[in-house]
Design an enzyme around this catalytic site. Structure first.
Site, mmCIF file in Angstrom:
data_model
loop_
_atom_site.group_PDB
_atom_site.id
_atom_site.type_symbol
_atom_site.label_atom_id
_atom_site.label_comp_id
_atom_site.label_asym_id
_atom_site.label_seq_id
_atom_site.Cartn_x
_atom_site.Cartn_y
_atom_site.Cartn_z
ATOM 1 N N SER A 221 39.026 -21.377 29.012
ATOM 2 C CA SER A 221 37.339 -22.167 29.822
ATOM 3 C C SER A 221 37.877 -23.015 30.619
ATOM 4 O O SER A 221 37.630 -24.445 30.632
ATOM 5 C CB SER A 221 36.895 -22.390 28.444
ATOM 6 O OG SER A 221 36.281 -21.451 28.059
ATOM 7 N N GLU B 292 44.867 -11.581 23.694
ATOM 8 C CA GLU B 292 44.178 -10.048 23.522
ATOM 9 C C GLU B 292 44.409 -8.994 23.376
ATOM 10 O O GLU B 292 44.664 -7.721 22.630
ATOM 11 C CB GLU B 292 43.345 -9.945 25.037
ATOM 12 C CG GLU B 292 41.918 -11.131 25.603
ATOM 13 C CD GLU B 292 42.098 -11.454 26.695
ATOM 14 O OE1 GLU B 292 41.552 -10.377 27.390
ATOM 15 O OE2 GLU B 292 41.166 -12.168 26.593
ATOM 16 N N HIS C 225 49.831 -11.928 25.931
ATOM 17 C CA HIS C 225 48.312 -12.640 25.977
ATOM 18 C C HIS C 225 48.009 -12.260 24.548
ATOM 19 O O HIS C 225 47.663 -11.484 23.693
ATOM 20 C CB HIS C 225 47.398 -12.254 27.459
ATOM 21 C CG HIS C 225 46.092 -12.862 27.278
ATOM 22 N ND1 HIS C 225 45.487 -12.357 26.309
ATOM 23 C CD2 HIS C 225 45.822 -13.902 28.641
ATOM 24 C CE1 HIS C 225 44.109 -13.492 26.980
ATOM 25 N NE2 HIS C 225 44.847 -14.048 27.674
ATOM 26 N N GLY D 151 37.394 -17.236 26.912
ATOM 27 C CA GLY D 151 36.187 -17.373 27.003
ATOM 28 C C GLY D 151 34.823 -17.409 26.393
ATOM 29 O O GLY D 151 33.498 -16.834 26.351
ATOM 30 N N LYS E 112 42.203 -10.267 33.748
ATOM 31 C CA LYS E 112 41.623 -9.358 32.959
ATOM 32 C C LYS E 112 41.706 -7.573 33.471
ATOM 33 O O LYS E 112 42.303 -7.047 34.689
ATOM 34 C CB LYS E 112 40.853 -9.723 31.845
ATOM 35 C CG LYS E 112 41.071 -11.342 31.833
ATOM 36 C CD LYS E 112 40.779 -12.129 30.833
ATOM 37 C CE LYS E 112 41.601 -12.908 29.802
ATOM 38 N NZ LYS E 112 40.626 -14.126 28.997
ATOM 39 N N GLU F 101 47.183 -21.031 25.271
ATOM 40 C CA GLU F 101 45.922 -20.149 25.648
ATOM 41 C C GLU F 101 44.969 -19.861 23.682
ATOM 42 O O GLU F 101 45.289 -19.486 22.660
ATOM 43 C CB GLU F 101 45.941 -19.153 26.217
ATOM 44 C CG GLU F 101 46.425 -19.687 27.646
ATOM 45 C CD GLU F 101 45.919 -18.183 28.061
ATOM 46 O OE1 GLU F 101 44.981 -18.489 28.652
ATOM 47 O OE2 GLU F 101 45.507 -17.437 27.433
ATOM 48 N N ASN G 236 44.557 -14.956 35.311
ATOM 49 C CA ASN G 236 44.118 -13.942 34.742
ATOM 50 C C ASN G 236 43.245 -12.788 35.660
ATOM 51 O O ASN G 236 42.044 -13.443 34.751
ATOM 52 C CB ASN G 236 44.768 -14.055 33.713
ATOM 53 C CG ASN G 236 44.820 -13.381 32.516
ATOM 54 O OD1 ASN G 236 44.710 -12.001 33.259
ATOM 55 N ND2 ASN G 236 44.610 -13.257 31.365
#
Ligand code: PGA
Length: 245
Positions: free
Chosen positions: A208, A92, A90, A168, A6, A162, A4
């Site tokens: 990560s 985010e 996701h 991240g 992003k 996730e 991904n």
């Protein structure tokens, strides 16, 4: 093994990535390989991977085909660009763009209508985990986002676990933590769709993932693949993850 990107990489960066990446993973037969670049790069990525074992997906979609929705992309447009997959829900997008379990469900249906395979993300926040609510959150997200699908559609879904605290941050979930969470999701899948559907459900771990921890994660029977952010941006690093065996 999914990447991904992003909001990283220009079309030119995308072209250069695949010039290096395609040959590094050409021999990989143990997995499917998916890269999800920014929307602007999708056509470049599709053109750069024709005839390879690399598939391309978008990071988001909205329901519907065409219409007056400034700034949006439908599954129809994504599919027309040559993509096979789309990420949905996701963390985010849930956090910054108000996506909910209900919108995840609608987007998952929209993906199928467009002929795209959805990769549906779920995961708890740090405060959920610290409050002992991980399982509750995963079950709520699973039921709300996927529980109403027909068994035929559910059989084609990929789920990505996730944990938000691992994305991240450099803090990977231990293989045990990831495996336990996957088991919660799989148990819920069994409760809703039956044992056979749960057994064949593919659940990716994301948060990560790096070349040096992928092997221990993939050693868990519950973990069927990975969804990689930061470490998918460099061709050699993501190729190492793909070729972890
Ligand atoms: P990360 O991101 O690998 O950079 O933690 C994972 C993701 O958000 O999909």
């Amino acid at each position: 093994m999914a990447g991904n990107w992003k909001m990283y990489k220009t079309p030119d960066d995308t072209k250069k990535f695949f010039e290096q990446f395609n040959s590094l993973v050409a021999a990989a037969q143990h997995c499917e390989i998916l890269i999800c670049p920014p929307a602007l790069d999708l056509t470049t990525a599709v053109a750069a991977t024709i005839g390879t074992n690399v598939q391309i997906g978008a990071q988001n979609l909205i329901a519907g085909k065409e219409g007056a929705f400034t700034g949006e992309l439908s599954g129809y447009l994504i599919k027309s660009a040559g993509c096979s997959h789309v990420l949905i829900g996701h963390s985010e997008r849930r956090q910054y763009y108000h996506e909910t379990d209900e919108s995840v469900y609608e987007k998952t249906l929209a993906a199928f209508e467009a002929g795209l395979k959805p990769v549906v993300c779920v995961g708890e926040k740090l405060e959920d985990r610290e409050a002992g609510k991980t399982a509750d959150v995963l079950i709520r997200q699973f039921r709300g986002g996927l529980g109403k699908l027909t068994p035929e559609l559910f059989a084609q879904v990929v789920v990505a676990y996730e944990p938000v605290w691992a994305i991240g941050t450099g803090k990977t979930a231990t293989p045990q933590i990831a495996s336990d969470a996957h088991a919660v999701i799989r148990k819920e899948a069994a409760a809703v769709f039956g044992a056979a559907a749960a057994k064949s459900l593919r659940i990716l771990y994301g948060g990560s993932v790096k070349p040096d921890n992928v092997k221990s994660l993939m050693a868990e029977a519950e973990i069927n693949g990975v969804l990689v952010g930061g470490a998918s941006l460099k061709a050699d690093s993501f190729a190492k993850i793909v070729n972890y065996l």
